[in-house]
Scaffold this active site. Structure first.
Site, PDB file in Angstrom:
ATOM      1  N   GLY A  77      60.488 -35.719  -3.781  1.00 48.02           N
ATOM      2  CA  GLY A  77      59.498 -36.881  -4.120  1.00 48.02           C
ATOM      3  C   GLY A  77      59.050 -36.975  -5.945  1.00 48.02           C
ATOM      4  O   GLY A  77      58.196 -37.208  -6.427  1.00 48.02           O
ATOM      5  N   ASP A  96      58.725 -39.895   4.349  1.00 49.33           N
ATOM      6  CA  ASP A  96      59.665 -39.177   4.719  1.00 49.33           C
ATOM      7  C   ASP A  96      60.134 -38.808   6.717  1.00 49.33           C
ATOM      8  O   ASP A  96      59.197 -38.379   6.979  1.00 49.33           O
ATOM      9  CB  ASP A  96      60.108 -38.475   4.124  1.00 49.33           C
ATOM     10  CG  ASP A  96      61.932 -38.420   4.166  1.00 49.33           C
ATOM     11  OD1 ASP A  96      62.042 -38.569   2.876  1.00 49.33           O
ATOM     12  OD2 ASP A  96      62.533 -36.932   4.728  1.00 49.33           O
ATOM     13  N   ASP A 140      64.306 -44.683  -1.218  1.00 50.58           N
ATOM     14  CA  ASP A 140      65.997 -44.502  -1.834  1.00 50.58           C
ATOM     15  C   ASP A 140      66.437 -43.228  -0.893  1.00 50.58           C
ATOM     16  O   ASP A 140      67.063 -42.482  -0.496  1.00 50.58           O
ATOM     17  CB  ASP A 140      65.171 -42.885  -3.050  1.00 50.58           C
ATOM     18  CG  ASP A 140      66.748 -42.241  -3.870  1.00 50.58           C
ATOM     19  OD1 ASP A 140      67.522 -43.157  -4.267  1.00 50.58           O
ATOM     20  OD2 ASP A 140      66.347 -41.476  -4.197  1.00 50.58           O
ATOM     21  N   LYS A 180      68.281 -48.273  -1.679  1.00 51.43           N
ATOM     22  CA  LYS A 180      69.732 -47.891  -1.820  1.00 51.43           C
ATOM     23  C   LYS A 180      70.459 -47.914  -1.559  1.00 51.43           C
ATOM     24  O   LYS A 180      70.277 -47.774   0.115  1.00 51.43           O
ATOM     25  CB  LYS A 180      69.168 -46.767  -2.548  1.00 51.43           C
ATOM     26  CG  LYS A 180      70.522 -45.489  -2.840  1.00 51.43           C
ATOM     27  CD  LYS A 180      70.386 -44.292  -3.464  1.00 51.43           C
ATOM     28  CE  LYS A 180      70.052 -43.696  -1.912  1.00 51.43           C
ATOM     29  NZ  LYS A 180      69.619 -41.672  -2.312  1.00 51.43           N
TER      30      LYS A 180
HETATM   31  C1  LIG Z   1      67.788 -39.112  -1.878  1.00 51.72           C
HETATM   32  S1  LIG Z   1      66.656 -38.400  -0.832  1.00 51.72           S
HETATM   33  C2  LIG Z   1      65.350 -39.462  -1.474  1.00 51.72           C
HETATM   34  C3  LIG Z   1      65.078 -39.230  -3.337  1.00 51.72           C
HETATM   35  C4  LIG Z   1      63.603 -38.631  -3.381  1.00 51.72           C
HETATM   36  N1  LIG Z   1      63.979 -40.103  -3.468  1.00 51.72           N
HETATM   37  C5  LIG Z   1      63.142 -38.065  -4.651  1.00 51.72           C
HETATM   38  O1  LIG Z   1      63.053 -38.929  -5.622  1.00 51.72           O
HETATM   39  O2  LIG Z   1      62.494 -37.671  -4.195  1.00 51.72           O
HETATM   40  C6  LIG Z   1      67.045 -39.283   0.616  1.00 51.72           C
HETATM   41  C7  LIG Z   1      65.424 -39.050   1.872  1.00 51.72           C
HETATM   42  O3  LIG Z   1      65.851 -40.062   2.849  1.00 51.72           O
HETATM   43  C8  LIG Z   1      65.083 -39.382   4.195  1.00 51.72           C
HETATM   44  N2  LIG Z   1      65.815 -39.515   5.340  1.00 51.72           N
HETATM   45  C9  LIG Z   1      66.737 -39.707   6.011  1.00 51.72           C
HETATM   46  N3  LIG Z   1      66.531 -40.428   6.959  1.00 51.72           N
HETATM   47  C10 LIG Z   1      65.207 -40.831   7.223  1.00 51.72           C
HETATM   48  C11 LIG Z   1      64.398 -41.734   8.189  1.00 51.72           C
HETATM   49  N4  LIG Z   1      65.424 -41.890   9.488  1.00 51.72           N
HETATM   50  N5  LIG Z   1      63.406 -41.750   8.097  1.00 51.72           N
HETATM   51  C12 LIG Z   1      62.441 -41.879   7.263  1.00 51.72           C
HETATM   52  N6  LIG Z   1      62.990 -40.714   5.959  1.00 51.72           N
HETATM   53  C13 LIG Z   1      64.745 -40.352   5.919  1.00 51.72           C
HETATM   54  C14 LIG Z   1      65.655 -37.722   3.932  1.00 51.72           C
HETATM   55  O4  LIG Z   1      64.745 -36.782   4.440  1.00 51.72           O
HETATM   56  C15 LIG Z   1      65.367 -37.973   2.522  1.00 51.72           C
HETATM   57  O5  LIG Z   1      64.557 -36.726   2.159  1.00 51.72           O
END
Ligand SMILES: C[S@@+](CC[C@H](N)C(=O)[O-])C[C@H]1O[C@@H](n2cnc3c(N)ncnc32)[C@H](O)[C@@H]1O
Length: 225
Positions: A77, A96, A140, A180
């Site tokens: 978050g 997410d 992201d 991203k």
């Molecule tokens: C790098 S983290 C994001 C960090 C966030 N931008 C922050 O600033 O806290 C990537 C996120 O993509 C989510 N993610 C991966 N596959 C996903 C999907 N199929 N649907 C939704 N979210 C997904 C992961 O659960 C993870 O929390």
């Protein structure tokens, strides 16, 4: 002898970018700590990635106080914290697949669902925005990494294509999308999908991206319809 061992450990674990491996876990893996992680922790942000969004904001001025925003792949978050510092009243939705520790801001809503589950997401998003589309979608998103480059970048491209399809339904015409992606051989599959939908694109790699990472931020401007 002990001193020489310690010095060689330091040489191995502190690299030229200031990243260093802080401690090893039971599995023998290392937790990477760097200046952005430390800064984020001190500032009360949930993740270091916030500095990537803040840099994009400084450079492209993409978020405005009167925007409604959806952040996809949002846990834990930190992007949302930065967005919410700007958008105080309009709805901000984060999506997410993981469970998200809630914030107590009245304009912030959460959906725990995979971006691939469009049919399940659609009614939930509509319930929040009614028939309105949003002014900005940020993402992201990242797959669980295997560290096999081909596999990870393919999964990243697939996730981003799903976000494009989501944007078809929920982003306003003429407005922007931040993605991203792990940029590698399949990147053109994504570029083709997005070019159909947006007028222009800029690539940008913020300073906070780790040196070894092949992630790239793409800002797609002016949705066609
Ligand atoms: C790098 S983290 C994001 C960090 C966030 N931008 C922050 O600033 O806290 C990537 C996120 O993509 C989510 N993610 C991966 N596959 C996903 C999907 N199929 N649907 C939704 N979210 C997904 C992961 O659960 C993870 O929390």
């Amino acid at each position: 002898m002990a001193k020489r061992n310690r010095n060689s450990w330091q040489r191995k674990t502190i690299n030229k970018t200031g990243h260093h491996r802080k401690k090893n876990t039971k599995k023998g893996q290392y937790i990477v700590r760097d200046e952005y992680a430390i800064k984020a922790q001190k500032a009360g942000y949930r993740a270091r990635s916030v500095y990537k969004l803040l840099e994009l904001q400084e450079r492209f001025d993409l978020i405005q106080p009167d925007y409604s925003v959806i952040d996809v792949g949002a846990a834990p978050g930190s992007f949302l914290q930065a967005i919410r510092n700007i958008v105080r009243e309009k709805p901000v939705l984060w999506i997410d697949i993981k469970q998200i520790k809630p914030f107590s801001y009245p304009n912030v809503m959460t959906i725990q669902e995979s971006i691939f589950e469009f049919e399940k997401l659609k009614p939930q998003v509509k319930e929040i925005f009614w028939e309105e589309k949003v002014d900005l979608i940020t993402s992201d998103i990242a797959p669980n990494t295997t560290w096999i480059k081909d596999v990870d970048q393919y999964a990243s491209v697939e996730l981003n294509i799903a976000i494009c399809e989501f944007a078809d339904e929920f982003l306003k015409k003429w407005w922007n999308l931040i993605l991203k992606v792990f940029k590698w051989e399949d990147f053109n599959d994504l570029a083709m999908q997005v070019r159909k939908r947006f007028h222009r694109m800029t690539e940008y790699k913020p300073m906070a991206c780790r040196d070894r990472s092949f992630e790239m931020y793409l800002i797609w401007f002016d949705k066609k319809k």
